[in-house]
Design a protein around this motif. Structure first.
Motif, short mmCIF file in Angstrom:
data_model
loop_
_atom_site.label_atom_id
_atom_site.label_comp_id
_atom_site.label_asym_id
_atom_site.label_seq_id
_atom_site.Cartn_x
_atom_site.Cartn_y
_atom_site.Cartn_z
N TRP A 154 75.82 12.30 81.04
CA TRP A 154 75.69 11.77 82.40
C TRP A 154 75.62 10.25 82.35
CZ3 TRP A 154 72.93 8.66 85.58
CH2 TRP A 154 73.10 8.84 86.96
N ASP A 155 74.81 9.73 81.44
CA ASP A 155 74.69 8.27 81.27
C ASP A 155 76.05 7.67 80.95
OD1 ASP A 155 71.40 8.00 79.66
OD2 ASP A 155 71.98 8.49 81.71
N GLU A 156 76.80 8.35 80.09
CA GLU A 156 78.13 7.87 79.70
C GLU A 156 79.05 7.81 80.92
OE1 GLU A 156 79.57 9.81 76.07
OE2 GLU A 156 81.54 9.79 77.02
N PHE B 102 78.15 7.69 84.05
CA PHE B 102 77.62 6.69 84.96
C PHE B 102 78.12 5.30 84.55
CE2 PHE B 102 74.79 5.04 88.10
CZ PHE B 102 74.30 3.84 87.59
N ASN B 103 78.08 5.01 83.25
CA ASN B 103 78.57 3.72 82.76
C ASN B 103 80.06 3.56 83.00
OD1 ASN B 103 76.06 2.82 81.94
ND2 ASN B 103 76.25 3.74 79.92
N GLU B 104 80.81 4.65 82.88
CA GLU B 104 82.25 4.59 83.18
C GLU B 104 82.46 4.29 84.67
OE1 GLU B 104 83.29 7.94 79.79
OE2 GLU B 104 84.12 8.23 81.80
N LEU B 105 81.60 4.88 85.50
CA LEU B 105 81.68 4.63 86.94
C LEU B 105 81.37 3.16 87.25
CD1 LEU B 105 82.04 5.73 89.83
CD2 LEU B 105 79.59 6.29 89.82
N VAL B 106 80.37 2.60 86.56
CA VAL B 106 80.03 1.18 86.74
C VAL B 106 81.24 0.31 86.37
CG1 VAL B 106 78.58 -0.71 85.85
CG2 VAL B 106 77.54 1.49 86.43
N ALA B 107 81.90 0.66 85.28
CA ALA B 107 83.09 -0.08 84.85
C ALA B 107 84.21 0.08 85.89
CB ALA B 107 83.56 0.43 83.49
N TYR B 108 84.38 1.28 86.42
CA TYR B 108 85.39 1.54 87.45
C TYR B 108 85.13 0.68 88.68
CZ TYR B 108 88.15 4.06 90.97
OH TYR B 108 89.04 4.38 91.97
N LYS B 109 83.86 0.60 89.09
CA LYS B 109 83.49 -0.19 90.25
C LYS B 109 83.77 -1.68 90.01
CE LYS B 109 79.78 -0.95 93.58
NZ LYS B 109 79.56 -2.38 93.69
N ALA B 110 83.49 -2.13 88.78
CA ALA B 110 83.75 -3.54 88.44
C ALA B 110 85.23 -3.87 88.60
CB ALA B 110 83.29 -3.83 87.01
N LYS B 111 86.08 -2.91 88.24
CA LYS B 111 87.53 -3.11 88.32
C LYS B 111 88.04 -2.94 89.75
CE LYS B 111 89.27 -1.29 84.53
NZ LYS B 111 89.90 -0.25 83.71
N SER B 112 87.61 -1.87 90.44
CA SER B 112 88.21 -1.53 91.73
C SER B 112 87.40 -2.01 92.93
CB SER B 112 88.38 -0.02 91.82
OG SER B 112 87.10 0.58 91.89
N GLY B 113 86.13 -2.39 92.70
CA GLY B 113 85.30 -2.85 93.81
C GLY B 113 84.63 -1.74 94.59
N ASN B 114 84.84 -0.47 94.19
CA ASN B 114 84.16 0.65 94.86
C ASN B 114 83.93 1.79 93.86
OD1 ASN B 114 86.35 2.70 94.81
ND2 ASN B 114 87.39 1.23 96.16
N CYS B 115 83.26 2.82 94.32
CA CYS B 115 82.95 3.98 93.47
C CYS B 115 83.73 5.22 93.88
CB CYS B 115 81.45 4.29 93.52
SG CYS B 115 80.44 3.00 92.80
N LEU C 15 86.12 11.58 84.47
CA LEU C 15 85.33 10.78 85.41
C LEU C 15 85.60 11.23 86.85
CD1 LEU C 15 83.35 8.44 85.94
CD2 LEU C 15 85.32 6.90 86.05
N GLY C 16 86.84 11.52 87.16
CA GLY C 16 87.19 12.00 88.50
C GLY C 16 86.47 13.30 88.84
#
Length: 152
Positions: free
Chosen positions: A115-117, A119-132, A144-145
């Motif tokens: 789950w932590d992993e 979540f971190n991928e989601l944080v990286a996705y948000k950094a790139k795309s600006g949303n979750c 991740l999807g």
């Protein structure tokens, strides 16, 4: 014959020698360790706030918004393990009871690491795309999807 004990000399109240003991603080710690006690209280308050927002106390160890809190939560689990094993532990009865009262989990769920992993991928996705808003069938990271859709 009656034996009378030798009377001990009496002092009047005003002559009592002054003996003041330095009392420990209400947390049970002495003045030298109040810094640690203060930070425990601060982290506990942050945990209460985390629980209010997320409805659980499962703070990821590398929680981006508050890395200290994630580390602290992990430390509480280690301190509880020490307690159980009869080793020295900073987790006293009062702290233990307070964490139990808010349904603190002493062992991570098996899926917590993954789950932590994610979540971190989601944080990286948000950094790139600006949303979750990860598409459920996200080509770059299908896991991740899928994970994102189960979190909603």
């Amino acid at each position: 014959p009656h034996h009378h004990p030798t009377p001990t000399p009496r002092r009047s109240r005003g002559q009592q020698p002054q003996q003041r003991l330095i009392a420990p603080s209400s947390s049970g710690s002495t003045a030298s360790s109040t810094g640690e006690g203060g930070s425990w209280e601060r982290r506990y308050s942050e945990l209460l706030e985390f629980k209010r927002l997320h409805n659980h106390c499962e703070v990821p160890q590398n929680y981006v918004e508050n890395t200290s809190l994630g580390t602290w939560v992990n430390k509480q689990r280690m301190e509880q393990k020490n307690r159980i094993e009869g080793k020295n532990s900073s987790l006293n009865d009062s702290r233990l009871e307070r964490l139990q009262r808010i349904s603190f989990r002493w062992a991570k769920r098996k899926g917590q690491a993954s789950w932590d992993e994610k979540f971190n991928e989601l944080v990286a996705y948000k950094a790139k795309s600006g949303n979750c808003h990860v598409p459920t069938k996200y080509k770059n990271n299908t896991a991740l999807g899928r994970w994102g859709s189960t979190q909603r």
